[in-house]
Scaffold this active site. Sequence first.
Site, PDB file in Angstrom:
ATOM      1  N   HIS A  72       0.793  -1.205   0.133  1.00 52.42           N
ATOM      2  CA  HIS A  72      -0.076  -0.048   0.036  1.00 52.42           C
ATOM      3  C   HIS A  72       1.047   1.271  -0.147  1.00 52.42           C
ATOM      4  O   HIS A  72       1.762   1.424   0.924  1.00 52.42           O
ATOM      5  CB  HIS A  72      -0.935   0.025   1.015  1.00 52.42           C
ATOM      6  N   TYR A 202      -9.783   4.743   7.012  1.00 51.37           N
ATOM      7  CA  TYR A 202     -10.028   4.856   8.412  1.00 51.37           C
ATOM      8  C   TYR A 202     -11.105   5.983   8.309  1.00 51.37           C
ATOM      9  O   TYR A 202     -10.856   7.194   7.945  1.00 51.37           O
ATOM     10  CB  TYR A 202      -8.768   5.700   8.930  1.00 51.37           C
ATOM     11  N   PRO A 293      -4.322  -0.322  18.462  1.00 50.52           N
ATOM     12  CA  PRO A 293      -4.041  -0.942  17.085  1.00 50.52           C
ATOM     13  C   PRO A 293      -4.070   0.175  16.112  1.00 50.52           C
ATOM     14  O   PRO A 293      -3.612  -0.011  14.744  1.00 50.52           O
ATOM     15  CB  PRO A 293      -5.002  -1.982  16.712  1.00 50.52           C
ATOM     16  N   LYS A 297       1.476  -0.396  15.157  1.00 49.62           N
ATOM     17  CA  LYS A 297       2.920  -0.339  15.432  1.00 49.62           C
ATOM     18  C   LYS A 297       3.228  -1.461  16.336  1.00 49.62           C
ATOM     19  O   LYS A 297       4.466  -1.720  16.440  1.00 49.62           O
ATOM     20  CB  LYS A 297       3.156   0.898  16.280  1.00 49.62           C
ATOM     21  N   TYR A 385       3.805   6.691   9.853  1.00 54.89           N
ATOM     22  CA  TYR A 385       3.214   5.673   9.440  1.00 54.89           C
ATOM     23  C   TYR A 385       3.917   4.626   8.707  1.00 54.89           C
ATOM     24  O   TYR A 385       3.979   3.252   9.124  1.00 54.89           O
ATOM     25  CB  TYR A 385       1.675   5.769   8.494  1.00 54.89           C
TER      26      TYR A 385
END
Length: 402
Positions: A72, A202, A293, A297, A385
């Site tokens: 991704h 998200y 979550p 990480k 991220y």
Amino acid sequence: MRTQVGIIGAGPAGLMLSHLLHLQGIESIIIESRSREEIEGTIRAGVLEQGTVDLLNATGVGERMMREGHVHEGIELQFNGNRHRIDFAELTGGKQIMVYPQHEVIKDLVAARLKANRTIFFNVCDVKLVNIESTQPKIEYTNELGESQVIECDFIVGCDGFHGPSRQSIPKSKRVEKQQIYPFGWLGIIAETPQVNPELIYAHHERGFALLSTRTPSIQRHYLQVDPKDDIANWSDDRIWSELHARVDMEGWTLPQGPIIQKNIVSMRSFVCETMQYGRLYLAGDAAHIVPPTGAKGLNLAVADVQVLSQGIREFYEQGNQNILQKYSQTCLKRIWRAQRFSWWMTTILHTNQNHSPFEYGIQLTELDNVTSSRNAAANLAENYVGLPFELPLYKHELSQK
């Protein structure tokens, strides 16, 4: 039994550490309370940072990940009925993430361990750490036949999670622990549906957070924010789909649905044990830290811990040097706290807090607007991220020769 490093726990931290030590010619023994079938069959999400992907590839255990994982180059944030893409590759100079479940990473590492004829003892119990303040610590346990066993070693590494015996073996008066419990739970489902979106979504909504992710072209993993004390029995499949539709559907787009084959509710916390070393005991992974979550990480922090620790152990044996080992907690905690901050931030801006005032809710929406309209803010999200650089360089050339 005698070995150089005794490892408690066959999760990502313990298995990756044993693999790195093996490539450096250092012996270890792993003990695990569960069966091989259980650790390989417990379905866990997996979003791998660029550095984790690079390490798995450099150490020869990334072939299946590269074949079956999903690369991704960004994520999408949804709020106020619109989606906004955060382009990781563009914002970080080409870095990406890999969606590859944790239990698949475990399968690859177990296979590598057994192929190298290295030892893992499954189904052990009554684990006790002895003489950890000395230079000759021991691990006592009972094997699956009910026999008492002892492993004598130079170092013990506790990779046995939040509830394992390793952290508890450090005197409470010596442990520095910090924790935050969130008023949010995640109801997670695995469903048989077509792929929802090429990248993770998200979604912030006044009814609560939702996350849409993929596992395979026909199996998807989705999450709903719920009360952490709720009972999964209260959530029929119809209710779950109805709530997902309410939070993620947009004009002209409807979430595809299908049979739900697994569902559960998990609570969320942030936890750090800053005492990651005591005598000859070192903590790694979930034994030392838990992250919510939302920031993806957990596994990546475990890999970062053992990357530092393996190099410290290597220096000890090759040079008699303990500089890295003595600074292990300090080195790891810098990364851990940055990951905690990022995970806390992602959790805070995306979840709906029923205790927030209208003003606080307005700030939350403005924060989302800021991160999707400011390049600098988006770059900060992207950099965290995809993963911060490892604190120590990887011995790539030497590992590849083993």
